[in-house]
Each structure stands twice: as structure tokens, then as C-alpha cells.
Design a protein around this motif. Structure first.
Motif, short mmCIF file in Angstrom:
data_model
loop_
_atom_site.label_atom_id
_atom_site.label_comp_id
_atom_site.label_asym_id
_atom_site.label_seq_id
_atom_site.Cartn_x
_atom_site.Cartn_y
_atom_site.Cartn_z
N ALA A 1 0.87 -1.18 0.00
CA ALA A 1 0.00 0.00 0.00
C ALA A 1 0.90 1.22 0.00
N GLU A 2 0.71 2.06 -0.99
CA GLU A 2 1.50 3.29 -1.09
C GLU A 2 0.66 4.46 -0.59
N LEU A 3 1.28 5.28 0.21
CA LEU A 3 0.65 6.47 0.77
C LEU A 3 1.33 7.66 0.13
N ASP A 4 0.62 8.27 -0.82
CA ASP A 4 1.20 9.38 -1.59
C ASP A 4 2.56 8.99 -2.17
N GLY A 5 2.64 7.79 -2.73
CA GLY A 5 3.84 7.34 -3.41
C GLY A 5 4.89 6.68 -2.55
N ARG A 6 4.69 6.64 -1.24
CA ARG A 6 5.64 6.03 -0.31
C ARG A 6 5.03 4.76 0.26
N VAL A 7 5.82 3.70 0.38
CA VAL A 7 5.30 2.43 0.90
C VAL A 7 4.93 2.59 2.37
N GLY A 8 3.64 2.42 2.66
CA GLY A 8 3.17 2.58 4.02
C GLY A 8 2.70 1.29 4.66
N GLY A 9 2.45 0.28 3.84
CA GLY A 9 1.98 -1.00 4.38
C GLY A 9 2.23 -2.11 3.37
N ALA A 10 2.14 -3.33 3.84
CA ALA A 10 2.36 -4.49 2.96
C ALA A 10 1.61 -5.69 3.53
N ALA A 11 1.29 -6.62 2.65
CA ALA A 11 0.62 -7.86 3.05
C ALA A 11 1.13 -9.00 2.18
N MET A 12 1.29 -10.17 2.78
CA MET A 12 1.71 -11.36 2.05
C MET A 12 0.66 -12.44 2.25
N TRP A 13 0.03 -12.83 1.15
CA TRP A 13 -0.97 -13.89 1.14
C TRP A 13 -0.45 -15.09 0.34
N ALA A 14 -0.81 -16.27 0.79
CA ALA A 14 -0.53 -17.49 0.03
C ALA A 14 -1.86 -18.05 -0.48
N PRO A 15 -1.94 -18.42 -1.76
CA PRO A 15 -3.18 -18.99 -2.29
C PRO A 15 -3.42 -20.40 -1.77
N PRO A 16 -4.59 -20.93 -1.99
CA PRO A 16 -4.92 -22.26 -1.46
C PRO A 16 -3.88 -23.32 -1.81
N ASP A 17 -3.54 -24.10 -0.80
CA ASP A 17 -2.63 -25.25 -0.90
C ASP A 17 -1.19 -24.86 -1.23
N ARG A 18 -0.83 -23.57 -1.05
CA ARG A 18 0.54 -23.16 -1.37
C ARG A 18 1.19 -22.40 -0.21
N TRP A 19 0.59 -22.49 0.98
CA TRP A 19 1.15 -21.74 2.11
C TRP A 19 2.44 -22.36 2.62
N ARG A 20 2.59 -23.66 2.48
CA ARG A 20 3.80 -24.33 2.96
C ARG A 20 4.90 -24.19 1.90
N ALA A 21 6.05 -23.68 2.30
CA ALA A 21 7.14 -23.48 1.35
C ALA A 21 7.64 -24.81 0.83
N PRO A 22 7.79 -24.95 -0.50
CA PRO A 22 8.37 -26.19 -1.03
C PRO A 22 9.84 -26.30 -0.64
#
Length: 201
Positions: A65-86
């Protein structure tokens, strides 16, 4: 101030890691894994960057999430059945994670083991990490990030899952349809997290 959400790229990784290091500085889990206040931001930033670079970014669910062009937030989602790192991603991540954790690597492993043991088996979208930089709190970055991904999840009519490491954040996630389904206790004197599930909408 205007908040815009977009997909993260590899060039965003340093900013993403810095946002998470700031956001999780007083988090119970990260305070336990990185007990030294003086080095926590640096070490946790390395931790987040390794996880994002070698696993989460490639899954297509990492946004900033950019706040007036500056990174103010972030989120990391894993899709179904891919949350566990191979295995390959785990091997690539490991040097960075071990450098970050140093002599507290056993605590990092304890957290990972506890979260994995409690993780639901039903296919779902998994919110691994979400955070807002201190300068951007209250500006709507977290809400924009959640809404961005949940709109897509709802279009798929899929469930979602997260762990809240702060009890005071539980009501916030409840406003987005998550409900507490149990507690996750980290062994070795670690903190307790709330497991939260969101039914398909």
C-alpha cells in the motif's frame, strides 16, 4: 493522503522488509524471537526479506500500500494449498533466516512448528503477514490491503485464515469477517496467538 494498493515486485523487497520490521517491532512473537531491542529491526527485516524473496513473492499474493507514493503497508498472502514453502524455497530461505535469528534459531523453529501444526488442512487463502509502518498508521493502509485481497477471495468464494499475534488486533480482523477458532501456544515460554478463520462470503 491517498492510499493505493498494487502487487509487490522484487524491487519493493527492501521497502517491504522495512515496513514489516517497523510494524512488528513490539509484536509479541517477534519480540520473543528477536529479544534484543537494539538489533530487532535489522534482524527481523532480514527475516521478512528472506521469506518474501524466496517464497511469498512468487505466489502472487504479496501487495504493498502506497501512501502518496511512499510504501506505508504491505501484506503477504498465500493462495490455497501453497502456504507451505516447497523444499527448494525452504533451502533458499534458510541461510537468510539463520543469519537473521542467530543464536535464537530454535525460537524461530518453535514458532514455525507451532503454526504449522495448527494450520487448517482445508484449502484456503492464508494471510501470512500484514503490517503498516508507524508513520502511516491510521491512514487506511491495512484496510486497503485487506479489502484488495478479500474482494478477490470473495469472488472465488474461498475461505481465508490468519494468526493474530496481538489480542488487541482480533476485533479489527473480526470486522472483516474473521472469527477466532482457537489458540496457538508457542512452546519454550513463547507467546500465544489467536487462530482466525473466515468462511467464504
Amino acid at each position: 493522503m491517498t492510499v493505493t494498493v498494487r502487487a509487490a515486485t522484487r524491487s519493493d523487497l527492501p521497502a517491504l522488509a522495512a515496513v514489516f520490521a517497523d510494524a512488528f517491532f513490539d509484536d509479541p512473537v517477534f519480540s520473543w524471537m528477536f529479544p534484543d531491542d537494539g538489533s530487532r529491526s535489522r534482524r527481523s527485516g532480514r527475516f521478512f526479506e528472506a521469506e518474501a524473496r524466496h517464497h511469498m513473492l512468487a505466489l502472487g499474493g504479496t501487495e504493498i500500500a502506497e501512501l502518496d507514493g511512499r510504501v506505508g503497508g504491505a501484506a503477504m498472502w498465500a493462495p490455497p494449498d501453497r502456504w507451505r514453502a516447497p523444499m527448494g524455497a525452504t533451502l533458499r530461505m534458510m541461510p537468510g533466516l539463520l543469519r537473521a535469528l542467530g543464536r535464537h534459531a530454535a525460537r524461530g523453529q518453535a514458532v514455525d512448528d507451532a503454526l504449522e501444526a495448527a494450520h487448517p488442512e482445508e484449502p484456503h487463502w492464508y494471510l501470512s503477514t500484514i503490517g503498516t509502518a508507524s508513520y502511516a498508521r491510521g491512514a487506511g493502509c491495512g484496510t486497503a490491503l485487506l479489502k484488495s485481497r478479500l474482494d478477490r477471495i470473495d469472488a472465488e468464494h474461498a475461505p481465508a485464515y490468519l494468526e493474530s499475534s496481538k489480542q488487541e488486533n482480533v476485533p479489527y480482523y473480526e470486522r472483516f469477517g474473521f472469527t477466532v477458532t482457537g489458540e496457538i501456544r508457542i512452546p519454550r515460554g513463547g507467546p500465544t496467538l489467536s487462530a482466525m478463520w473466515r468462511e467464504p462470503q
